[in-house]
Motif scaffolding. Structure first.
Motif, PDB file in Angstrom:
ATOM      1  N   GLN A   1     117.931 -39.577  20.084  1.00  0.00           N
ATOM      2  CA  GLN A   1     116.721 -39.004  20.878  1.00  0.00           C
ATOM      3  C   GLN A   1     118.109 -39.570  22.414  1.00  0.00           C
ATOM      4  OE1 GLN A   1     115.116 -36.205  21.061  1.00  0.00           O
ATOM      5  NE2 GLN A   1     114.858 -36.206  18.410  1.00  0.00           N
ATOM      6  N   ARG A   2     118.197 -41.194  22.795  1.00  0.00           N
ATOM      7  CA  ARG A   2     119.031 -40.667  23.319  1.00  0.00           C
ATOM      8  C   ARG A   2     120.414 -40.423  23.321  1.00  0.00           C
ATOM      9  NH1 ARG A   2     120.324 -47.376  24.424  1.00  0.00           N
ATOM     10  NH2 ARG A   2     122.343 -47.062  23.136  1.00  0.00           N
ATOM     11  N   LEU A   3     120.875 -40.707  22.093  1.00  0.00           N
ATOM     12  CA  LEU A   3     122.306 -39.955  22.204  1.00  0.00           C
ATOM     13  C   LEU A   3     122.753 -38.327  22.534  1.00  0.00           C
ATOM     14  CD1 LEU A   3     123.677 -42.144  18.717  1.00  0.00           C
ATOM     15  CD2 LEU A   3     124.155 -42.170  21.408  1.00  0.00           C
ATOM     16  N   ARG A   4     121.430 -37.484  21.988  1.00  0.00           N
ATOM     17  CA  ARG A   4     121.377 -35.748  21.796  1.00  0.00           C
ATOM     18  C   ARG A   4     121.461 -35.689  23.296  1.00  0.00           C
ATOM     19  NH1 ARG A   4     117.069 -32.823  18.139  1.00  0.00           N
ATOM     20  NH2 ARG A   4     118.314 -31.418  19.498  1.00  0.00           N
ATOM     21  N   THR A   5     120.246 -36.673  24.556  1.00  0.00           N
ATOM     22  CA  THR A   5     119.912 -36.014  25.323  1.00  0.00           C
ATOM     23  C   THR A   5     121.220 -36.144  26.623  1.00  0.00           C
ATOM     24  OG1 THR A   5     118.041 -36.370  25.566  1.00  0.00           O
ATOM     25  CG2 THR A   5     118.885 -36.823  27.466  1.00  0.00           C
ATOM     26  N   GLY A   6     122.546 -37.687  26.184  1.00  0.00           N
ATOM     27  CA  GLY A   6     123.069 -37.993  27.098  1.00  0.00           C
ATOM     28  C   GLY A   6     124.494 -38.152  26.538  1.00  0.00           C
ATOM     29  N   SER A   7     124.578 -38.037  25.301  1.00  0.00           N
ATOM     30  CA  SER A   7     125.892 -38.043  25.152  1.00  0.00           C
ATOM     31  C   SER A   7     126.193 -36.355  24.302  1.00  0.00           C
ATOM     32  CB  SER A   7     126.156 -38.929  23.939  1.00  0.00           C
ATOM     33  OG  SER A   7     126.204 -40.368  24.253  1.00  0.00           O
ATOM     34  N   SER A   8     125.617 -35.798  24.429  1.00  0.00           N
ATOM     35  CA  SER A   8     125.211 -34.241  23.857  1.00  0.00           C
ATOM     36  C   SER A   8     125.713 -34.420  22.112  1.00  0.00           C
ATOM     37  CB  SER A   8     126.225 -33.152  24.061  1.00  0.00           C
ATOM     38  OG  SER A   8     126.733 -33.444  25.778  1.00  0.00           O
ATOM     39  N   LEU A   9     124.695 -35.345  21.355  1.00  0.00           N
ATOM     40  CA  LEU A   9     125.615 -35.483  19.961  1.00  0.00           C
ATOM     41  C   LEU A   9     124.335 -34.238  19.185  1.00  0.00           C
ATOM     42  CD1 LEU A   9     124.969 -38.588  17.835  1.00  0.00           C
ATOM     43  CD2 LEU A   9     123.239 -37.354  17.746  1.00  0.00           C
ATOM     44  N   ARG A  10     124.806 -33.551  18.403  1.00  0.00           N
ATOM     45  CA  ARG A  10     124.011 -32.979  17.765  1.00  0.00           C
ATOM     46  C   ARG A  10     124.941 -32.728  16.192  1.00  0.00           C
ATOM     47  NH1 ARG A  10     125.340 -26.495  18.436  1.00  0.00           N
ATOM     48  NH2 ARG A  10     123.086 -25.176  17.252  1.00  0.00           N
ATOM     49  N   VAL A  11     123.585 -32.591  15.262  1.00  0.00           N
ATOM     50  CA  VAL A  11     123.713 -32.525  13.545  1.00  0.00           C
ATOM     51  C   VAL A  11     123.311 -31.154  13.419  1.00  0.00           C
ATOM     52  CG1 VAL A  11     123.294 -32.722  11.173  1.00  0.00           C
ATOM     53  CG2 VAL A  11     123.086 -34.903  13.149  1.00  0.00           C
ATOM     54  N   VAL A  12     124.460 -30.491  12.861  1.00  0.00           N
ATOM     55  CA  VAL A  12     125.074 -28.785  12.571  1.00  0.00           C
ATOM     56  C   VAL A  12     125.216 -28.620  11.003  1.00  0.00           C
ATOM     57  CG1 VAL A  12     124.941 -27.938  14.674  1.00  0.00           C
ATOM     58  CG2 VAL A  12     126.762 -28.960  13.153  1.00  0.00           C
ATOM     59  N   GLY A  13     123.782 -27.532  10.525  1.00  0.00           N
ATOM     60  CA  GLY A  13     124.821 -27.545   8.846  1.00  0.00           C
ATOM     61  C   GLY A  13     125.805 -26.253   8.898  1.00  0.00           C
ATOM     62  N   LEU A  14     126.765 -26.329   8.392  1.00  0.00           N
ATOM     63  CA  LEU A  14     127.646 -25.050   8.283  1.00  0.00           C
ATOM     64  C   LEU A  14     128.095 -24.992   6.726  1.00  0.00           C
ATOM     65  CD1 LEU A  14     130.136 -26.492  11.337  1.00  0.00           C
ATOM     66  CD2 LEU A  14     127.605 -24.917  11.343  1.00  0.00           C
ATOM     67  N   PRO A  15     128.297 -23.554   6.565  1.00  0.00           N
ATOM     68  CA  PRO A  15     128.589 -23.416   5.064  1.00  0.00           C
ATOM     69  C   PRO A  15     130.223 -23.221   5.134  1.00  0.00           C
ATOM     70  CG  PRO A  15     128.536 -20.956   6.815  1.00  0.00           C
ATOM     71  CD  PRO A  15     128.325 -22.639   7.591  1.00  0.00           C
ATOM     72  N   ARG A  16     130.471 -23.695   3.955  1.00  0.00           N
ATOM     73  CA  ARG A  16     132.206 -24.152   3.789  1.00  0.00           C
ATOM     74  C   ARG A  16     132.733 -22.323   3.833  1.00  0.00           C
ATOM     75  NH1 ARG A  16     133.723 -28.534   1.065  1.00  0.00           N
ATOM     76  NH2 ARG A  16     132.164 -30.081   0.990  1.00  0.00           N
ATOM     77  N   LEU A  17     134.125 -22.480   3.536  1.00  0.00           N
ATOM     78  CA  LEU A  17     134.955 -21.000   3.818  1.00  0.00           C
ATOM     79  C   LEU A  17     134.527 -20.570   2.335  1.00  0.00           C
ATOM     80  CD1 LEU A  17     138.029 -21.835   6.698  1.00  0.00           C
ATOM     81  CD2 LEU A  17     135.403 -19.959   6.717  1.00  0.00           C
ATOM     82  N   GLU A  18     135.223 -21.363   1.330  1.00  0.00           N
ATOM     83  CA  GLU A  18     134.670 -20.762   0.402  1.00  0.00           C
ATOM     84  C   GLU A  18     133.477 -20.275  -0.364  1.00  0.00           C
ATOM     85  OE1 GLU A  18     137.648 -24.575   0.469  1.00  0.00           O
ATOM     86  OE2 GLU A  18     135.371 -23.904   1.252  1.00  0.00           O
ATOM     87  N   ALA A  19     133.089 -20.490   1.188  1.00  0.00           N
ATOM     88  CA  ALA A  19     131.105 -20.012   0.462  1.00  0.00           C
ATOM     89  C   ALA A  19     131.037 -18.371   1.062  1.00  0.00           C
ATOM     90  CB  ALA A  19     129.867 -21.001   0.331  1.00  0.00           C
ATOM     91  N   THR A  20     131.048 -18.238   1.961  1.00  0.00           N
ATOM     92  CA  THR A  20     130.841 -17.124   2.923  1.00  0.00           C
ATOM     93  C   THR A  20     132.569 -16.598   2.575  1.00  0.00           C
ATOM     94  OG1 THR A  20     132.351 -17.866   4.799  1.00  0.00           O
ATOM     95  CG2 THR A  20     130.093 -18.230   4.954  1.00  0.00           C
TER      96      THR A  20
END
Length: 319
Positions: free
Chosen positions: A40-59
């Protein structure tokens, strides 16, 4: 700057964006509560964010890198117009704030570059445009910048590594429920199964099963958005290089092994190789350009553009 636990957590999230904090804590020898607080501290102070993304091969899509030069008075508005688009990622202000660089997700057979510029204000003050199709990415996407992945021992990495995709290649078949799940993961890669089910219109159990299938098929990967200056990379630059075609694959593979580079791709255009350099300072960038790159005689020309601001990172959903 980050301490050892912070760096280890960032590394763990690269190995598995959805790793339970209890497992991270057990491997690092601290409590799950400590890991949750650090996250939570890294999310607030260091803009940390985990995102799930499709591979180009999938789209089945393709990525274009746009370079737009605009007047100083309009560059900011132009950049933010690109940020708002759902098909863009990695939007940068470079070269004194008058050049905007962005990745655009597009249909692979788009021939009219003007379609890539839709929704751009008509009076945007654009003075120059170039569009480069990414032909192959050698570093970036699922492959992580080494500066974010050097805190854990090999044994710890093995304990924290996420589910691995099948070895028979990416299975890109996506149903509507999968697309809704991917849209939710692009906003928050650590969303609970209950949250994912609500977004996809299914039960949490179904959401968990579909997500497991997407990961097994290699259709989704997890990225960690993070302010790299917290890891010492305070000078960033995009590098545009020209390499003879016969040497291009070799040079690109060599650059993909350089710790200083977070992104390496072969492109179309007047230059045919692009990279994103992350260095401690201007002197370190100088040494990288003149020594490590200078040793590669196949690089015939290079243009460097300092990155002033990163307005949008890997997720097309923005923040």
């Amino acid at each position: 700057m980050l301490d050892e636990i912070d760096r280890a957590l960032v590394h763990a999230l690269h190995l598995d964006g959805r790793v339970p904090f209890s497992r991270v804590g057990a491997v690092l020898g601290v409590s799950p509560q400590t890991i949750a607080r650090r996250y939570q501290r890294l999310r607030t102070g260091s803009s940390l964010r985990v995102v799930g993304l499709p591979r180009l091969e999938a789209t089945g899509g393709a990525q274009w890198m746009l370079r737009l030069v605009a007047s100083p008075a309009s560059a900011q508005n132009l950049a933010h117009a690109l940020v708002r688009r759902p098909d863009t990622s990695w939007v940068y202000l470079t070269s004194g704030g008058t050049e905007i660089v962005a990745l655009v997700q597009a249909d692979p057979d788009v021939a009219d570059h003007s379609l890539l510029l839709r929704d751009i204000p008509r009076r945007s003050g654009i003075t120059q445009v170039s569009a480069h199709l990414l032909l192959r990415t050698y570093r970036g996407g699922p492959s992580v910048w080494p500066g974010m992945a050097d805190a854990l021992t090999p044994e710890q990495q093995e304990q924290l590594r996420g589910p691995q995709a099948r070895a028979d290649g990416v299975d890109g078949r996506l149903e509507e429920i999968d697309r809704r799940l991917l849209a939710a993961l692009a906003r928050d890669g650590r969303a609970t199964h209950t949250e994912l089910g609500a977004a996809a219109g299914c039960t949490p159990v179904t959401a968990a099963r579909r997500l497991a299938e997407l990961r097994e098929r290699g259709a989704v990967y997890f990225d960690v958005e993070f302010e790299t200056s917290q890891l010492g990379a305070r000078t960033k630059a995009l590098l545009w290089m020209s390499v003879p075609p016969a040497r291009l694959a070799h040079v690109a593979a060599t650059l993909a092994g350089h710790r200083e580079l977070a992104f390496v791709a072969v492109t179309t255009g007047r230059t045919n190789l692009v990279a994103n350099a992350l260095c401690d300072g201007p002197a370190d960038l100088h040494d990288y350009l003149t020594v490590r790159l200078g040793e590669l005689e196949a690089i015939q020309a290079i243009e460097s553009a300092p990155v002033l601001r990163t307005l949008k990172a890997s997720s097309p959903m923005g923040r």
